[in-house]
Write an enzyme that holds these catalytic residues in place. Structure first.
Site, PDB file in Angstrom:
ATOM      1  CE  LYS A 175       5.830  -3.874  -7.910  1.00 16.38           C
ATOM      2  NZ  LYS A 175       4.729  -3.610  -7.003  1.00 16.38           N
ATOM      3  CE  LYS A 227       7.941   2.907 -10.097  1.00 16.22           C
ATOM      4  NZ  LYS A 227       6.834   1.973  -9.895  1.00 16.22           N
ATOM      5  CE  LYS A 258       6.421   0.829  -1.957  1.00 20.65           C
ATOM      6  NZ  LYS A 258       5.356   1.092  -1.017  1.00 20.65           N
TER       7      LYS A 258
HETATM    8  P1  TYM Z   1       2.252   1.563  -4.372  1.00 32.14           P
HETATM    9  O1  TYM Z   1       2.108   1.152  -2.955  1.00 32.14           O
HETATM   10  O2  TYM Z   1       3.368   0.967  -5.170  1.00 32.14           O
HETATM   11  O3  TYM Z   1       2.373   3.125  -4.482  1.00 32.14           O
HETATM   12  C1  TYM Z   1       1.453   3.986  -3.839  1.00 32.14           C
HETATM   13  C2  TYM Z   1       1.154   5.180  -4.739  1.00 32.14           C
HETATM   14  O4  TYM Z   1       2.365   5.907  -4.994  1.00 32.14           O
HETATM   15  C3  TYM Z   1       2.499   6.117  -6.395  1.00 32.14           C
HETATM   16  N1  TYM Z   1       3.943   6.117  -6.754  1.00 32.14           N
HETATM   17  C4  TYM Z   1       4.528   7.107  -7.426  1.00 32.14           C
HETATM   18  N2  TYM Z   1       4.047   8.258  -7.934  1.00 32.14           N
HETATM   19  C5  TYM Z   1       4.920   9.073  -8.572  1.00 32.14           C
HETATM   20  N3  TYM Z   1       6.248   8.786  -8.713  1.00 32.14           N
HETATM   21  C6  TYM Z   1       6.768   7.635  -8.229  1.00 32.14           C
HETATM   22  N4  TYM Z   1       8.072   7.382  -8.359  1.00 32.14           N
HETATM   23  C7  TYM Z   1       5.901   6.741  -7.539  1.00 32.14           C
HETATM   24  N5  TYM Z   1       6.076   5.542  -6.928  1.00 32.14           N
HETATM   25  C8  TYM Z   1       4.859   5.182  -6.452  1.00 32.14           C
HETATM   26  C9  TYM Z   1       1.778   4.927  -7.037  1.00 32.14           C
HETATM   27  O5  TYM Z   1       1.409   5.207  -8.368  1.00 32.14           O
HETATM   28  C10 TYM Z   1       0.582   4.777  -6.103  1.00 32.14           C
HETATM   29  O6  TYM Z   1      -0.444   5.672  -6.473  1.00 32.14           O
HETATM   30  N6  TYM Z   1      -1.261  -1.156  -6.705  1.00 32.14           N
HETATM   31  C11 TYM Z   1      -1.027   0.033  -5.925  1.00 32.14           C
HETATM   32  C12 TYM Z   1      -1.815   0.076  -4.623  1.00 32.14           C
HETATM   33  C13 TYM Z   1      -3.276  -0.193  -4.747  1.00 32.14           C
HETATM   34  C14 TYM Z   1      -4.254   0.718  -5.224  1.00 32.14           C
HETATM   35  C15 TYM Z   1      -5.481   0.038  -5.109  1.00 32.14           C
HETATM   36  C16 TYM Z   1      -4.179   2.029  -5.696  1.00 32.14           C
HETATM   37  C17 TYM Z   1      -3.932  -1.324  -4.397  1.00 32.14           C
HETATM   38  N7  TYM Z   1      -5.243  -1.197  -4.598  1.00 32.14           N
HETATM   39  C18 TYM Z   1      -6.671   0.653  -5.492  1.00 32.14           C
HETATM   40  C19 TYM Z   1      -5.377   2.619  -6.109  1.00 32.14           C
HETATM   41  C20 TYM Z   1      -6.598   1.940  -5.990  1.00 32.14           C
HETATM   42  C21 TYM Z   1       0.452   0.110  -5.558  1.00 32.14           C
HETATM   43  O7  TYM Z   1       1.130  -0.879  -5.545  1.00 32.14           O
HETATM   44  O8  TYM Z   1       0.860   1.319  -5.148  1.00 32.14           O
END
Ligand code: TYM
Length: 333
Positions: free
Chosen positions: A114, A198, A201
């Protein structure tokens, strides 16, 4: 065994099929198992680690919450809230940054991706972001965390932080070391334009992802234009090695039709990509359009969404406040 589930999604706009299949769809399945207690968080504190327009951020928080509900999360069964309404997340995050080690954070691949080449200009928040994530999880004694593959390393860090705190302060079992719940074949949904990247967004190409707000025409068009290779579809799982685009499209089809990958492979064995694409487009429209329709409907009543988030935050606060009081006692405040 009863599980305590916690997970979060960032309100940064453009929720896509990867977020749905990798995370949100699984949130709903876990919620519907009555043995589990589930907490799902719109992680707005995480979102500001990169620049956000305040008006857009507010919209995105509501849109993420509305998407949760439109996908099947039930605010009467699960706690749904946004992170910034519960002060214990920020407080615990500071305390845990004094437990985590620099060396641990320096290994985080997502920060490297990132921050890119110009990491001197990345926010400090982006660097310490995995500690806030650990705070989110540990405050609620979550035993299981459903996430996509890209969050695996952050989960390992949460476990390391929990174990080190327990050891340093001679408080065995005070923090629960959480287990990741990562689905076998669907944990990493790939870009429609490059099966080795991957779905994300932040990809500049709109054609690379299916947004949960896309119209039926947009969905069909994106699937039609998805990258393929020149062979017909294989008759077994080994035939998918080195064929990332075939693996990705068959994986999406399997997840959305709730059938094992092997069954999908049998269904399309020896067929052309065009056959798969036609059926896949219909399936994605069938599954995603009702979510986008319901999200838009919910968003017309902002007061309703805000109330769900506020009520959820009150419940979350009750749990998190007790934990932070105990954390403070343990460290001598
Ligand atoms: P975030 O907001 O980037 O993504 C949310 C969830 O979507 C999953 N994800 C994917 N899964 C499969 N294929 C993909 N291409 C893909 N893109 C995104 C992510 O793995 C995630 O599960 N750090 C985390 C948010 C967070 C969190 C937490 C999660 C903050 N605190 C505590 C679990 C527990 C994040 O940025 O997810």
């Amino acid at each position: 065994m009863s599980k305590k589930i916690f997970s979060g999604v960032q309100p940064t706009g453009n929720l896509h099929l990867g977020n749905y299949i990798g995370a949100i769809k699984n949130f709903v399945n876990l919620q519907n198992d009555n043995n589990n207690s589930c907490i799902y968080c719109v992680v707005d504190l995480h979102a500001i680690t990169i620049n956000q327009d305040p008006i857009q951020l507010k919209k995105n928080i509501r849109e993420t919450a509305a998407t949760f509900i439109a996908s099947g999360l039930d605010y009467k069964k699960s706690i749904i809230f946004n992170q910034s309404l519960v002060p214990a997340h920020s407080e615990a995050s500071w305390i845990l940054s004094c437990v985590a080690r620099m060396g641990w954070l320096n290994r985080m691949t997502q920060f490297k991706e990132k921050a890119g080449k110009d990491k001197e200009k990345a926010s400090v928040g982006l660097y310490v972001y995995p500690i806030l994530m650990a705070a989110d999880i540990l405050l609620y004694d979550a035993t299981h965390v459903p996430v996509g593959e890209d969050q695996k390393q952050h989960l390992e860090l949460s476990r390391d932080i929990a174990n080190k705190f327990n050891l340093d302060f001679k408080s065995p079992n005070f923090f629960v070391a959480p287990e990741p719940l990562i689905q076998k074949n669907f944990a990493r949904i790939m870009s429609l334009k490059d099966g080795n990247k991957k779905m994300s967004k932040s990809d500049p190409s709109e054609l690379s992802r299916i947004n949960l707000t896309d119209s039926s025409d947009q969905i069909s068009n994106k699937i039609k234009k998805a990258k393929t290779d020149t062979q017909t579809l294989p008759d077994n799982e080994n035939g998918l090695s080195k064929r990332p685009e075939a693996e990705n499209l068959l994986g999406i089809y399997s997840s959305l039709s709730d059938q094992p990958l092997t069954k999908t492979i049998n269904e399309f064995s020896g067929k052309n990509f065009s056959d798969l694409k036609e059926k896949l487009a219909n399936l994605v429209v069938e599954k995603i359009s009702p979510i986008s329709y319901e999200t838009n409907k919910l968003l017309k009543d902002e007061t309703f969404i805000d109330k769900i988030l506020k009520d959820g935050a009150d419940k979350a606060n009750e749990i998190a406040y007790k934990k932070i009081i105990n954390i403070k006692k343990i460290i001598g405040f």
